[in-house]
Design a protein around this motif. Structure first.
Motif, PDB file in Angstrom:
ATOM      1  N   THR A  80     -20.793  -8.816  72.210  1.00  0.00           N
ATOM      2  CA  THR A  80     -20.230 -10.160  72.296  1.00  0.00           C
ATOM      3  C   THR A  80     -19.852 -10.561  73.714  1.00  0.00           C
ATOM      4  OG1 THR A  80     -19.437  -9.964  70.039  1.00  0.00           O
ATOM      5  CG2 THR A  80     -18.463 -11.692  71.363  1.00  0.00           C
ATOM      6  N   SER A  81     -19.234  -9.681  74.475  1.00  0.00           N
ATOM      7  CA  SER A  81     -18.791 -10.044  75.828  1.00  0.00           C
ATOM      8  C   SER A  81     -19.747  -9.574  76.914  1.00  0.00           C
ATOM      9  CB  SER A  81     -17.396  -9.449  76.089  1.00  0.00           C
ATOM     10  OG  SER A  81     -17.466  -8.038  76.020  1.00  0.00           O
ATOM     11  N   VAL A  89     -27.718 -12.953  70.501  1.00  0.00           N
ATOM     12  CA  VAL A  89     -27.540 -14.131  69.643  1.00  0.00           C
ATOM     13  C   VAL A  89     -28.894 -14.760  69.315  1.00  0.00           C
ATOM     14  CG1 VAL A  89     -26.603 -16.484  69.552  1.00  0.00           C
ATOM     15  CG2 VAL A  89     -25.181 -14.601  70.389  1.00  0.00           C
ATOM     16  N   PHE A  90     -29.752 -14.892  70.321  1.00  0.00           N
ATOM     17  CA  PHE A  90     -31.098 -15.424  70.107  1.00  0.00           C
ATOM     18  C   PHE A  90     -31.842 -14.595  69.055  1.00  0.00           C
ATOM     19  CE2 PHE A  90     -35.641 -15.234  71.107  1.00  0.00           C
ATOM     20  CZ  PHE A  90     -35.996 -16.576  71.089  1.00  0.00           C
ATOM     21  N   LEU A  91     -31.724 -13.278  69.158  1.00  0.00           N
ATOM     22  CA  LEU A  91     -32.383 -12.407  68.184  1.00  0.00           C
ATOM     23  C   LEU A  91     -31.791 -12.577  66.792  1.00  0.00           C
ATOM     24  CD1 LEU A  91     -32.902  -9.166  70.262  1.00  0.00           C
ATOM     25  CD2 LEU A  91     -34.690 -10.587  69.238  1.00  0.00           C
ATOM     26  N   CYS A  92     -30.474 -12.659  66.694  1.00  0.00           N
ATOM     27  CA  CYS A  92     -29.853 -12.868  65.380  1.00  0.00           C
ATOM     28  C   CYS A  92     -30.373 -14.160  64.753  1.00  0.00           C
ATOM     29  CB  CYS A  92     -28.330 -12.907  65.502  1.00  0.00           C
ATOM     30  SG  CYS A  92     -27.580 -11.292  65.769  1.00  0.00           S
ATOM     31  N   ASP A  93     -30.435 -15.224  65.548  1.00  0.00           N
ATOM     32  CA  ASP A  93     -30.935 -16.512  65.043  1.00  0.00           C
ATOM     33  C   ASP A  93     -32.407 -16.414  64.648  1.00  0.00           C
ATOM     34  OD1 ASP A  93     -28.440 -17.598  65.455  1.00  0.00           O
ATOM     35  OD2 ASP A  93     -28.999 -18.666  67.303  1.00  0.00           O
ATOM     36  N   SER A  94     -33.197 -15.725  65.452  1.00  0.00           N
ATOM     37  CA  SER A  94     -34.634 -15.609  65.191  1.00  0.00           C
ATOM     38  C   SER A  94     -34.927 -14.690  64.012  1.00  0.00           C
ATOM     39  CB  SER A  94     -35.360 -15.081  66.433  1.00  0.00           C
ATOM     40  OG  SER A  94     -35.171 -15.954  67.516  1.00  0.00           O
ATOM     41  N   LEU A  95     -34.058 -13.705  63.788  1.00  0.00           N
ATOM     42  CA  LEU A  95     -34.272 -12.765  62.698  1.00  0.00           C
ATOM     43  C   LEU A  95     -33.709 -13.254  61.362  1.00  0.00           C
ATOM     44  CD1 LEU A  95     -33.527  -9.386  64.502  1.00  0.00           C
ATOM     45  CD2 LEU A  95     -35.761 -10.323  63.887  1.00  0.00           C
ATOM     46  N   SER A 122     -36.168   6.412  36.697  1.00  0.00           N
ATOM     47  CA  SER A 122     -37.621   6.546  36.664  1.00  0.00           C
ATOM     48  C   SER A 122     -38.250   5.539  37.617  1.00  0.00           C
ATOM     49  CB  SER A 122     -38.149   6.313  35.243  1.00  0.00           C
ATOM     50  OG  SER A 122     -37.825   5.006  34.832  1.00  0.00           O
ATOM     51  N   GLY A 123     -39.058   6.034  38.494  1.00  0.00           N
ATOM     52  CA  GLY A 123     -39.763   5.154  39.414  1.00  0.00           C
ATOM     53  C   GLY A 123     -39.058   4.899  40.741  1.00  0.00           C
ATOM     54  N   PHE A 124     -37.811   5.295  40.883  1.00  0.00           N
ATOM     55  CA  PHE A 124     -37.113   5.083  42.153  1.00  0.00           C
ATOM     56  C   PHE A 124     -37.601   6.095  43.174  1.00  0.00           C
ATOM     57  CE2 PHE A 124     -33.428   6.218  44.882  1.00  0.00           C
ATOM     58  CZ  PHE A 124     -33.459   5.076  45.663  1.00  0.00           C
ATOM     59  N   ARG A 125     -38.088   5.599  44.279  1.00  0.00           N
ATOM     60  CA  ARG A 125     -38.573   6.466  45.354  1.00  0.00           C
ATOM     61  C   ARG A 125     -37.839   6.120  46.638  1.00  0.00           C
ATOM     62  NH1 ARG A 125     -43.928   4.695  46.021  1.00  0.00           N
ATOM     63  NH2 ARG A 125     -43.845   5.920  47.905  1.00  0.00           N
ATOM     64  N   PRO A 126     -36.847   6.932  47.023  1.00  0.00           N
ATOM     65  CA  PRO A 126     -36.113   6.646  48.260  1.00  0.00           C
ATOM     66  C   PRO A 126     -37.019   6.582  49.491  1.00  0.00           C
ATOM     67  CG  PRO A 126     -35.009   8.359  47.006  1.00  0.00           C
ATOM     68  CD  PRO A 126     -36.324   8.090  46.328  1.00  0.00           C
ATOM     69  N   ASP A 127     -38.122   7.346  49.482  1.00  0.00           N
ATOM     70  CA  ASP A 127     -39.021   7.331  50.632  1.00  0.00           C
ATOM     71  C   ASP A 127     -39.755   5.999  50.767  1.00  0.00           C
ATOM     72  OD1 ASP A 127     -40.358   8.084  48.219  1.00  0.00           O
ATOM     73  OD2 ASP A 127     -42.111   8.646  49.423  1.00  0.00           O
ATOM     74  N   ALA A 128     -39.748   5.182  49.725  1.00  0.00           N
ATOM     75  CA  ALA A 128     -40.420   3.881  49.772  1.00  0.00           C
ATOM     76  C   ALA A 128     -39.511   2.781  50.311  1.00  0.00           C
ATOM     77  CB  ALA A 128     -40.913   3.496  48.384  1.00  0.00           C
ATOM     78  N   LEU A 129     -38.235   3.091  50.507  1.00  0.00           N
ATOM     79  CA  LEU A 129     -37.299   2.087  51.015  1.00  0.00           C
ATOM     80  C   LEU A 129     -37.504   1.848  52.499  1.00  0.00           C
ATOM     81  CD1 LEU A 129     -33.958   3.141  49.312  1.00  0.00           C
ATOM     82  CD2 LEU A 129     -35.411   1.218  48.722  1.00  0.00           C
ATOM     83  N   ARG A 130     -37.359   0.614  52.903  1.00  0.00           N
ATOM     84  CA  ARG A 130     -37.382   0.243  54.314  1.00  0.00           C
ATOM     85  C   ARG A 130     -36.098  -0.523  54.577  1.00  0.00           C
ATOM     86  NH1 ARG A 130     -40.411   3.822  55.223  1.00  0.00           N
ATOM     87  NH2 ARG A 130     -42.638   3.595  55.348  1.00  0.00           N
ATOM     88  N   ILE A 131     -35.315  -0.031  55.502  1.00  0.00           N
ATOM     89  CA  ILE A 131     -34.037  -0.663  55.798  1.00  0.00           C
ATOM     90  C   ILE A 131     -34.165  -1.422  57.108  1.00  0.00           C
ATOM     91  CG2 ILE A 131     -31.594  -0.255  56.270  1.00  0.00           C
ATOM     92  CD1 ILE A 131     -31.917   2.363  54.646  1.00  0.00           C
ATOM     93  N   MET A 132     -33.707  -2.662  57.114  1.00  0.00           N
ATOM     94  CA  MET A 132     -33.793  -3.493  58.301  1.00  0.00           C
ATOM     95  C   MET A 132     -32.407  -4.015  58.638  1.00  0.00           C
ATOM     96  SD  MET A 132     -36.494  -6.503  58.964  1.00  0.00           S
ATOM     97  CE  MET A 132     -35.704  -8.041  58.615  1.00  0.00           C
ATOM     98  N   VAL A 133     -32.023  -3.893  59.900  1.00  0.00           N
ATOM     99  CA  VAL A 133     -30.712  -4.354  60.355  1.00  0.00           C
ATOM    100  C   VAL A 133     -30.893  -5.661  61.110  1.00  0.00           C
ATOM    101  CG1 VAL A 133     -28.747  -3.810  61.814  1.00  0.00           C
ATOM    102  CG2 VAL A 133     -29.873  -2.007  60.532  1.00  0.00           C
ATOM    103  N   ILE A 134     -30.144  -6.682  60.723  1.00  0.00           N
ATOM    104  CA  ILE A 134     -30.292  -7.991  61.337  1.00  0.00           C
ATOM    105  C   ILE A 134     -29.200  -8.267  62.358  1.00  0.00           C
ATOM    106  CG2 ILE A 134     -30.322 -10.472  60.872  1.00  0.00           C
ATOM    107  CD1 ILE A 134     -32.838  -9.020  59.950  1.00  0.00           C
ATOM    108  N   ASP A 135     -28.024  -7.702  62.193  1.00  0.00           N
ATOM    109  CA  ASP A 135     -26.900  -7.964  63.104  1.00  0.00           C
ATOM    110  C   ASP A 135     -27.127  -7.236  64.416  1.00  0.00           C
ATOM    111  OD1 ASP A 135     -24.566  -8.385  64.444  1.00  0.00           O
ATOM    112  OD2 ASP A 135     -23.260  -7.569  62.896  1.00  0.00           O
ATOM    113  N   ILE A 136     -27.649  -7.939  65.403  1.00  0.00           N
ATOM    114  CA  ILE A 136     -27.967  -7.324  66.685  1.00  0.00           C
ATOM    115  C   ILE A 136     -26.757  -7.356  67.607  1.00  0.00           C
ATOM    116  CG2 ILE A 136     -29.555  -7.418  68.659  1.00  0.00           C
ATOM    117  CD1 ILE A 136     -30.885  -6.617  66.050  1.00  0.00           C
ATOM    118  N   LEU A 137     -25.715  -8.098  67.255  1.00  0.00           N
ATOM    119  CA  LEU A 137     -24.512  -8.131  68.093  1.00  0.00           C
ATOM    120  C   LEU A 137     -23.685  -6.864  67.973  1.00  0.00           C
ATOM    121  CD1 LEU A 137     -23.235 -11.791  67.763  1.00  0.00           C
ATOM    122  CD2 LEU A 137     -24.076 -10.663  69.811  1.00  0.00           C
ATOM    123  N   SER A 138     -23.678  -6.247  66.836  1.00  0.00           N
ATOM    124  CA  SER A 138     -22.909  -5.016  66.623  1.00  0.00           C
ATOM    125  C   SER A 138     -23.851  -3.943  66.093  1.00  0.00           C
ATOM    126  CB  SER A 138     -21.776  -5.246  65.632  1.00  0.00           C
ATOM    127  OG  SER A 138     -20.846  -6.160  66.142  1.00  0.00           O
TER     128      SER A 138
END
Length: 184
Positions: A80-81, A89-95, A122-138
């Motif tokens: 932030t500072s 901020v630009f990335l947060c807005d763009s994402l 049944s059918g849950f595959r943790p390896d198939a998850l993709r995690i994406m972080v949008i908060d680029i400020l923190s």
């Protein structure tokens, strides 16, 4: 203190200043390159470059986690500072519109855990998850940076497929900000 030792490295003031100048030079080069090609407007260019040349650094803090005795605090870098704040901020807005296309969006770790409980056994595959972080400020420094950049960049390029220059700028700025989190 062990958490600090495990998640951070100590760098000298000279190294910090050199990293800040290097990050700013990369941001400036990327922004000017994409501005001259019409991928961003002159107002966006001005906004992205407004803190270039300053040496304000971000803040580091430990976020207490009283409900997690095995991990009593989480390290967080906050831009932030910092001199790179306009880029973040630009990335947060763009994402943000990219995030809107994601099938499942969680706004906290508690929300994430609750959602995981909803997956059927049944059918849950943790390896198939993709995690994406949008908060680029923190940013959390314990996130695998290469995986984060790879996954988010693919989503950005897919979302902005009709604006490949803008997508490339976002991906390049994302890499710079993620890599600079220890100094900016």
């Amino acid at each position: 203190m062990q958490l600090l030792r495990d998640s951070c490295i100590q760098i000298s003031s000279d190294t910090c200043m050199a990293d800040i100048r290097n990050s700013q030079a990369m941001v400036e080069d990327a922004v000017r390159h994409h501005s001259t090609r019409g991928h961003i407007s002159s107002s966006q260019t001005g906004y992205l470059l407004k803190r270039i040349g300053t040496t304000a650094v971000g803040k580091f803090r430990l976020r207490p986690k009283l409900h997690k005795p095995e991990l009593c605090a989480r390290p967080v870098f906050n831009f932030t500072s910092s001199c790179i704040q306009p880029t973040a901020v630009f990335l947060c807005d763009s994402l943000e519109p990219v995030m809107a296309t994601c099938k499942h969006v969680c706004n906290s770790s508690d929300n994430w855990i609750e959602r995981l409980k909803l997956f059927p056994d049944s059918g849950f595959r943790p390896d198939a998850l993709r995690i994406m972080v949008i908060d680029i400020l923190s940013l959390y420094p314990n996130i695998d940076q290469d995986l984060l950049i790879h996954v988010v960049s693919k989503k950005v390029c897919r979302y902005y497929q009709n604006k490949p220059g803008f997508a490339t700028l976002c991906c390049n700025l994302l890499k710079i900000v993620i890599r600079a989190q220890h100094t900016c």
